[in-house]
Design a protein around this motif. Structure first.
Motif, PDB file in Angstrom:
ATOM      1  N   ARG A   1       0.856  -1.179   0.000  1.00 16.32           N
ATOM      2  CA  ARG A   1       0.000   0.000   0.000  1.00 16.32           C
ATOM      3  C   ARG A   1       0.899   1.238   0.000  1.00 16.32           C
ATOM      4  O   ARG A   1       1.456   1.634   1.012  1.00 16.32           O
ATOM      5  N   GLY A   2       1.050   1.825  -1.158  1.00 10.26           N
ATOM      6  CA  GLY A   2       1.948   2.957  -1.307  1.00 10.26           C
ATOM      7  C   GLY A   2       2.090   3.332  -2.760  1.00 10.26           C
ATOM      8  O   GLY A   2       1.368   2.812  -3.624  1.00 10.26           O
ATOM      9  N   PRO A   3       3.014   4.235  -3.073  1.00 15.02           N
ATOM     10  CA  PRO A   3       3.198   4.652  -4.462  1.00 15.02           C
ATOM     11  C   PRO A   3       3.578   3.476  -5.354  1.00 15.02           C
ATOM     12  O   PRO A   3       4.047   2.431  -4.880  1.00 15.02           O
ATOM     13  N   VAL A   4       3.394   3.679  -6.642  1.00 12.85           N
ATOM     14  CA  VAL A   4       3.774   2.642  -7.609  1.00 12.85           C
ATOM     15  C   VAL A   4       5.237   2.281  -7.400  1.00 12.85           C
ATOM     16  O   VAL A   4       6.103   3.160  -7.264  1.00 12.85           O
ATOM     17  N   GLY A   5       5.513   1.006  -7.356  1.00 18.43           N
ATOM     18  CA  GLY A   5       6.863   0.534  -7.113  1.00 18.43           C
ATOM     19  C   GLY A   5       7.104   0.065  -5.695  1.00 18.43           C
ATOM     20  O   GLY A   5       8.165  -0.493  -5.394  1.00 18.43           O
ATOM     21  N   THR A   6       6.138   0.295  -4.802  1.00 18.73           N
ATOM     22  CA  THR A   6       6.278  -0.195  -3.430  1.00 18.73           C
ATOM     23  C   THR A   6       6.393  -1.712  -3.450  1.00 18.73           C
ATOM     24  O   THR A   6       5.526  -2.399  -3.973  1.00 18.73           O
ATOM     25  N   GLY A   7       7.479  -2.224  -2.912  1.00 15.81           N
ATOM     26  CA  GLY A   7       7.706  -3.665  -2.948  1.00 15.81           C
ATOM     27  C   GLY A   7       7.809  -4.252  -1.560  1.00 15.81           C
ATOM     28  O   GLY A   7       7.366  -3.654  -0.577  1.00 15.81           O
ATOM     29  N   VAL A   8       8.416  -5.413  -1.491  1.00 13.96           N
ATOM     30  CA  VAL A   8       8.562  -6.112  -0.229  1.00 13.96           C
ATOM     31  C   VAL A   8       9.671  -5.457   0.585  1.00 13.96           C
ATOM     32  O   VAL A   8      10.746  -5.149   0.065  1.00 13.96           O
ATOM     33  N   GLY A   9       9.415  -5.246   1.841  1.00 13.54           N
ATOM     34  CA  GLY A   9      10.418  -4.678   2.727  1.00 13.54           C
ATOM     35  C   GLY A   9      11.292  -5.764   3.323  1.00 13.54           C
ATOM     36  O   GLY A   9      11.511  -6.829   2.720  1.00 13.54           O
ATOM     37  N   ALA A  10      11.800  -5.521   4.527  1.00 10.71           N
ATOM     38  CA  ALA A  10      12.665  -6.488   5.196  1.00 10.71           C
ATOM     39  C   ALA A  10      12.498  -6.334   6.702  1.00 10.71           C
ATOM     40  O   ALA A  10      12.198  -5.233   7.200  1.00 10.71           O
ATOM     41  N   MET A  11      12.722  -7.433   7.421  1.00  8.81           N
ATOM     42  CA  MET A  11      12.743  -7.431   8.888  1.00  8.81           C
ATOM     43  C   MET A  11      14.005  -8.140   9.324  1.00  8.81           C
ATOM     44  O   MET A  11      14.245  -9.291   8.928  1.00  8.81           O
ATOM     45  N   ARG A  12      14.817  -7.467  10.159  1.00 11.94           N
ATOM     46  CA  ARG A  12      16.060  -8.079  10.602  1.00 11.94           C
ATOM     47  C   ARG A  12      16.559  -7.387  11.868  1.00 11.94           C
ATOM     48  O   ARG A  12      16.132  -6.287  12.209  1.00 11.94           O
ATOM     49  N   ASP A  13      17.459  -8.095  12.552  1.00 13.94           N
ATOM     50  CA  ASP A  13      18.099  -7.553  13.743  1.00 13.94           C
ATOM     51  C   ASP A  13      17.044  -7.190  14.794  1.00 13.94           C
ATOM     52  O   ASP A  13      16.886  -6.036  15.170  1.00 13.94           O
ATOM     53  N   ILE A  14      16.333  -8.204  15.251  1.00 19.11           N
ATOM     54  CA  ILE A  14      15.268  -8.029  16.238  1.00 19.11           C
ATOM     55  C   ILE A  14      15.584  -8.911  17.437  1.00 19.11           C
ATOM     56  O   ILE A  14      15.853 -10.111  17.282  1.00 19.11           O
TER      57      ILE A  14
END
Length: 497
Positions: free
Chosen positions: A364-377
Motif C-alpha cells: 500500500r503505497g506509491p507505484v513501485g512499493t515492494g517487499v520490505g525487510a525485517m532483521r536484527d530483532i
C-alpha cells in the motif's frame, strides 16, 4: 533572555478567563482560548493557564513557544457539531490519503492541532474529553458493508471509490482526533488524562524530539500513534483501547515521502483492552469481547501496519499488557524494520498471539512499493499467561523474503490450551497481501511457537506451557534456516520441515 529559553517562572502567564473563556460547560470557549494562545505567541511565548472548569471547544490551534497548563479540575471538552453551533477545522489538503487511512492523512480536523510548531508543552493535571469527536473516517460504511479493510487503495475501482466519496464529504466539519501534530519539534505532553478521543487520542506525524509522559488514555479507538517520528520517548503512560491499538508506531506515506520512524523509546507503560472508560473509573470492565475487526479486544503495542519508510532503533521495555493482543511487529508496505529491542514485558490474558512478527507484501503505497525487510530483532524477558489457545507466537515471512536475525531469549509463554483439532490447518496459505493480524492464518499449526520463512533465528531459554492438552506440536518451523536452539525444553515436541 529570549522567550525560547525563558525559565518557566519568568514566562508570561495568560489566563484563558482573561480572554473571555467561561468554563461553564455550556458556552463555546473556542474563540477565547484561541485568542489567548495567539496573544501568548505574539509576545514571543508564554504559558496558557486553564483554570478549573469545563471548556466546550471546537478546534484549538497550537503555536510555537506556547505552553498550556491544565489546572486541577480543568477540562477541555470536544464540542459536537450536531449539538453546538460550530465546526472543526476542515481536513488539510493531502492527495495521498489512499496510501494510509484518512485519519492519518489529515491533522487539522482535530480538537488540538499543531503544524510545524516548536517548543510546545501540554501539561496536566487536567482532562481532555473528546466527547464530540467521531471515531470513524471515510470507508467506515464500506467496511461495515463488506467486512473488509481495503488492502491497497492504489487499485480501488471507480465503483468502490464512489462508495467512499460520501463518507469523505461527511467528514467536513467533524473532528476525529484529540491532539494532532504534523512535523514540528521539541514537544512535550504530560500529566493529562484523555478519554473518548475519536479515531486518535494523539497522532504525531514527522515530529522530532517528542516526549509523552505520565498520560492516562482511555478511548474508543487508537491511543498513541507515532508516525514517521524521530527521537521520541513514551514513558509511564496507561493506555486502554479495546477497539484498536494502544501505542503504535507507523512510517506511512502521509507526508509524501519515505520517512523512517527511528530512535524511539517506549518504556514503563501499561496497555489494556478493558471496556471503554473503565480503566479511568477503576472498574476494569470485561463485557466487550470483540473489537470492530471481529477479533478479540485489541489494546496492544504495535509497529505497523503502514511501513513505507521503515523502522530503526526502537526500544520497548518494562511494559505490561492486560487483556490485550500481544506485541506486534509488522512490515507489509515496504520499508526495512531493523534494530528493534523488546524486553521485560509482562502480558496477562492475551487475546491473540503474544508475539507476532509479520513480513508481508500488501504494498500500500506509491507505484513501485515492494517487499520490505525485517532483521536484527531481539525479544527477551517476556512472560505471558492466559494466552488465547488458537494463536501461537508467530514469525511469518514470505518465500524468498524471510525474516532475518531474530533472537528470542528468556521467553515464558503459558497458553490456555484446548484448541479444537478440526480447526487447525497444517500449512496455512501465505496471504502475502492481506492485512496483518495473527488471526489471518486461522489457528496456527503449533500451539506455542510457529515460524515460517525465517533465517538466523536464535531460541534461547524459550519455555512454553499449556494449561490443557493440545493436539498440535509445541513448535513448528517451516522453511527456517540457520536456526539455533538452546535451553528450550519443548523443542523435542516440534515439527520441523
Amino acid at each position: 533572555m529570549s522567550a525560547l529559553h525563558m525559565p518557566p517562572q519568568d514566562a508570561a502567564i495568560f489566563d484563558v478567563r482573561h480572554h473571555g473563556a467561561r468554563g461553564d460547560g455550556r458556552t463555546l470557549d473556542t474563540a477565547s482560548i484561541n485568542a489567548a494562545i495567539l496573544a501568548a505567541a505574539r509576545c514571543g511565548g508564554g504559558t496558557l493557564l486553564i483554570p478549573a472548569g469545563r471548556y466546550l471547544c471546537f478546534t484549538l490551534r497550537l503555536r510555537s513557544n506556547v505552553s498550556i497548563t491544565f489546572a486541577p479540575g480543568a477540562v477541555i471538552e470536544a464540542a459536537d457539531p450536531a449539538l453546538h453551533q460550530g465546526r472543526y477545522d476542515p481536513p488539510d489538503g493531502n492527495g495521498r490519503e489512499f496510501y494510509q487511512d484518512f485519519g492519518h492523512s489529515h491533522w487539522r480536523n482535530s480538537l488540538f492541532w499543531g503544524d510545524e510548531v516548536e517548543n510546545v508543552v501540554l501539561a496536566g493535571p487536567g482532562l481532555i474529553d473528546g466527547k464530540g469527536l467521531t471515531r470513524n473516517g471515510p470507508g467506515a460504511r464500506w467496511r461495515a458493508e463488506t467486512g473488509e479493510r481495503p488492502l491497497s487503495m492504489r487499485g480501488v475501482s471507480a465503483t468502490d471509490l464512489a462508495r467512499l466519496e460520501p463518507d469523505i464529504a461527511a467528514m467536513d466539519g467533524l473532528g476525529n482526533k484529540a491532539i494532532a501534530l504534523k512535523a514540528g519539534r521539541d514537544i512535550t505532553i504530560s500529566g493529562l488524562t484523555l478519554q473518548n478521543c475519536g479515531h486518535f487520542a494523539i497522532l504525531a506525524t514527522g515530529t522530532h524530539a517528542l516526549t509523552l509522559r505520565d498520560l492516562t488514555i482511555d478511548t474508543n479507538r487508537d491511543g498513541i500513534d507515532l508516525d514517521c517520528v524521530c527521537d521520541a520517548l513514551v514513558e509511564r503512560c496507561r493506555v486502554n483501547t479495546p477497539n484498536d491499538d494502544a501505542i503504535v508506531v507507523k512510517s506511512s506515506y502521509a507526508l509524501g515521502r519515505m520517512i523512517a520512524a527511528e530512535n524511539i523509546v517506549i518504556r514503563d507503560c501499561h496497555v489494556s483492552g478493558f471496556d471503554p472508560g473503565t480503566m479511568v473509573d477503576g472498574t476494569r470492565g470485561t463485557t466487550q469481547q470483540f473489537a470492530p475487526d471481529r477479533d478479540r479486544v485489541t489494546g496492544r503495542i504495535k509497529l505497523g501496519t503502514e511501513s513505507n519508510g521503515g523502522y530503526r532503533n526502537i526500544l520497548i521495555e518494562d511494559c505490561s499488557f492486560t487483556r490485550s493482543r500481544g506485541l506486534a511487529l509488522e512490515t507489509v508496505d515496504g520499508g526495512v524494520m531493523e534494530g528493534i529491542i523488546a524486553r521485560r514485558l509482562i502480558m496477562r490474558d492475551v487475546t491473540s498471539a503474544p508475539l507476532f512478527l509479520r513480513l508481508g507484501n500488501r504494498a500500500r503505497g506509491p507505484v513501485g512499493t515492494g517487499v520490505g525487510a525485517m532483521r536484527d530483532i531481539r525479544i527477551e524477558s517476556v512472560t505471558a499467561t492466559g494466552i488465547d489457545p488458537r494463536y501461537a507466537a508467530t514469525l511469518a515471512g514470505l518465500a524468498n523474503h524471510p525474516i532475518e536475525q531474530v533472537a528470542l531469549h528468556d521467553i515464558a509463554l503459558t497458553y490456555r490450551g484446548g484448541a479444537a483439532p478440526d480447526d487447525v490447518v497444517a500449512t496455512p496459505p501465505e496471504f502475502a497481501s492481506a492485512y496483518p493480524e495473527p488471526s489471518m492464518f486461522g489457528p496456527t499449526p503449533a500451539w506455542g511457537l510457529w515460524m515460517r520463512y525465517a533465517r538466523g533465528v536464535m531460541l534461547d531459554d524459550v519455555r512454553l506451557a499449556t494449561e490443557r492438552g493440545d493436539p498440535r506440536p509445541a513448535i513448528v518451523a517451516d522453511d527456517v534456516t540457520a536456526l539455533t536452539v538452546e535451553n528450550t525444553p519443548t523443542w523435542h515436541a516440534k515439527r520441523l520441515t
